[in-house]
Enzyme design. Structure first.
Site, mmCIF file in Angstrom:
data_model
loop_
_atom_site.group_PDB
_atom_site.id
_atom_site.type_symbol
_atom_site.label_atom_id
_atom_site.label_comp_id
_atom_site.label_asym_id
_atom_site.label_seq_id
_atom_site.Cartn_x
_atom_site.Cartn_y
_atom_site.Cartn_z
ATOM 1 N N VAL A 169 58.687 89.064 67.105
ATOM 2 C CA VAL A 169 58.596 89.287 68.611
ATOM 3 C C VAL A 169 57.255 88.858 69.189
ATOM 4 O O VAL A 169 56.071 89.007 68.403
ATOM 5 C CB VAL A 169 58.577 91.021 68.765
ATOM 6 C CG1 VAL A 169 58.488 90.993 70.108
ATOM 7 C CG2 VAL A 169 59.630 91.462 67.913
ATOM 8 N N GLY A 186 60.768 92.373 63.604
ATOM 9 C CA GLY A 186 61.741 93.087 63.622
ATOM 10 C C GLY A 186 62.784 92.895 62.718
ATOM 11 O O GLY A 186 62.756 91.863 61.990
ATOM 12 N N PHE A 190 65.545 91.623 63.354
ATOM 13 C CA PHE A 190 66.188 90.351 63.681
ATOM 14 C C PHE A 190 65.120 88.842 63.708
ATOM 15 O O PHE A 190 65.560 87.762 63.430
ATOM 16 C CB PHE A 190 66.651 90.300 65.045
ATOM 17 C CG PHE A 190 66.933 89.072 65.745
ATOM 18 C CD1 PHE A 190 68.243 88.230 65.330
ATOM 19 C CD2 PHE A 190 66.069 88.660 66.772
ATOM 20 C CE1 PHE A 190 68.457 87.017 65.791
ATOM 21 C CE2 PHE A 190 66.551 87.399 67.432
ATOM 22 C CZ PHE A 190 67.858 86.630 67.055
ATOM 23 N N GLY A 191 63.777 89.186 63.840
ATOM 24 C CA GLY A 191 62.734 88.090 63.966
ATOM 25 C C GLY A 191 61.627 88.590 64.193
ATOM 26 O O GLY A 191 61.088 90.009 64.309
ATOM 27 N N ASP A 237 67.723 102.677 62.298
ATOM 28 C CA ASP A 237 66.196 102.429 61.952
ATOM 29 C C ASP A 237 65.263 103.057 62.829
ATOM 30 O O ASP A 237 64.483 102.336 63.049
ATOM 31 C CB ASP A 237 65.996 100.618 62.065
ATOM 32 C CG ASP A 237 65.099 100.191 61.309
ATOM 33 O OD1 ASP A 237 64.735 101.061 59.980
ATOM 34 O OD2 ASP A 237 64.545 99.117 61.428
#
Length: 363
Positions: free
Chosen positions: A91, A86, A88-89, A202
């Site tokens: 998953v 994602g 952010f990082g 997004d």
């Protein structure tokens, strides 16, 4: 950011949600509405009301973990448990000690500080939303360099995986239509019915997760921003966020953020759902590389059936396809003022569903 602050925010949000439901007469949908999506539209339960909230699967903020707990639950963040990437990082699928399955998003360690604003944005926004077509926040960790977001686990992969055939059978038209309606419901909630207006920024097929019953849930709120529900003013954003191919050209040019940014991305998504093509296809001939342009050219020529994903393996009434493509092109209009709001998109999709059901009952 600490749990105490967000727990209070969450409790206030839940009380307000209950109050709104009592005023509007809405309640969590009956599980009987979520039958399997089958080939015959007569047996497909429609996507629930535009006002339907998420079923109360778990109380928001109910999962409390530290990094050691998270490591155990993900087999030390094993690649075998990886679900995807994602904004952010990474998953991971995680099994907690009580047997509950959740998804854990782990910040990329080399970019903690750069990602912190995305982490805080995602947690803050997820804590305030509650809708069946949006992934639910269950907890988070924010301690030193340790940043985790814990959400409900959605078992059936991403929409893009299904379009690529990586999850077994390819989606039929009925399933694609229902997914479109689900996503439109989620965006309508964000734009009109959330505590504060939220712009996702997004919307794309890899950010849409499917349940085992083929219901769609929008995820990854790392780029999301608050809008202004009570004003027509446009909001300037220092940095354009999103994914190439789905990005609104008007937004890229003037950096003015409005809900129509999501509408544009949804239009691209509709074309992706209908054609099976990704928004950008660099390996195709020059005239076909940008799916929006290729599709519009074909549509203008009247070559509608040539645009449909050949893997769908279903004959759909041409008038139904035409209305679906027409809606997609309305959503990707060059200027936001010419695009419909998401609640009108939902209305159009409901009409297309009715037309589709009628066309099938004539067969």
């Amino acid at each position: 950011m600490r749990f105490g602050r967000w727990r209070k925010l969450i409790e206030v949000s839940e009380k307000r949600e209950k109050h709104r439901n009592s005023l509007s007469g809405t309640s969590p949908p009956s599980p009987s509405l979520e039958g399997l999506i089958l080939a015959s539209p007569a047996r497909v339960p429609p996507s629930p009301s535009r006002f339907s909230m998420s079923p109360k699967i778990d109380r928001i903020g109910s999962v409390h973990l530290n990094m050691n707990d998270a490591a155990r639950a993900t087999q030390n963040f094993s690649p075998s448990q990886k679900l995807g990437e994602g904004g952010f990082g990474t998953v991971y699928k995680a099994r907690l000690q009580d047997g509950q399955i959740v998804a854990i998003k782990l910040a990329k360690k080399a970019h903690y500080e750069a990602l912190r604003s995305e982490f805080e944005s995602e947690v803050e926004l997820l804590a305030t939303i509650n809708h069946r077509n949006l992934v639910k926040l269950l907890g988070f960790v924010d301690k030193g360099d340790d940043c985790l977001i814990i959400t409900e686990y959605v078992a059936n992969g991403t929409l893009r995986e299904h379009l690529d055939g990586r999850r077994g059978d390819h989606l039929d038209f009925n399933q694609r239509l229902e997914v479109s309606i689900d996503v439109a419901h989620g965006l309508t909630y964000l734009h009109l019915y959330a505590e504060k207006q939220i712009i996702h920024r997004d919307v794309k097929s890899s950010n849409i997760l499917l349940t085992e019953r083929m219901r769609a849930k929008l995820t990854d709120f790392g780029f999301a921003r608050l809008g202004n529900l009570n004003s027509d003013d446009k909001h300037a954003s220092a940095k354009v966020k999103g994914t190439m191919g789905y990005l609104d050209p008007e937004y890229m040019k003037n950096h003015h953020l409005t809900p129509k940014v999501d509408v544009y991305s949804f239009g691209v998504l509709l074309l992706e759902i209908l054609t099976g093509r990704r928004p950008l296809e660099p390996k195709r001939p020059a005239t076909e590389m940008v799916t929006v342009r290729w599709a519009f050219t074909k549509y203008s020529e009247g070559s509608i059936k040539e645009m449909v994903d050949p893997l769908m393996n279903e004959v759909v009434d041409t008038s139904v396809l035409e209305k679906m493509f027409d809606l997609a092109f309305q959503c990707v209009a060059p200027t936001g003022a010419d695009r419909p709001d998401m609640n009108l998109v939902v209305e159009h999709l409901w009409g297309i569903r009715s037309d589709y059901i009628r066309s099938r009952t004539k067969d």
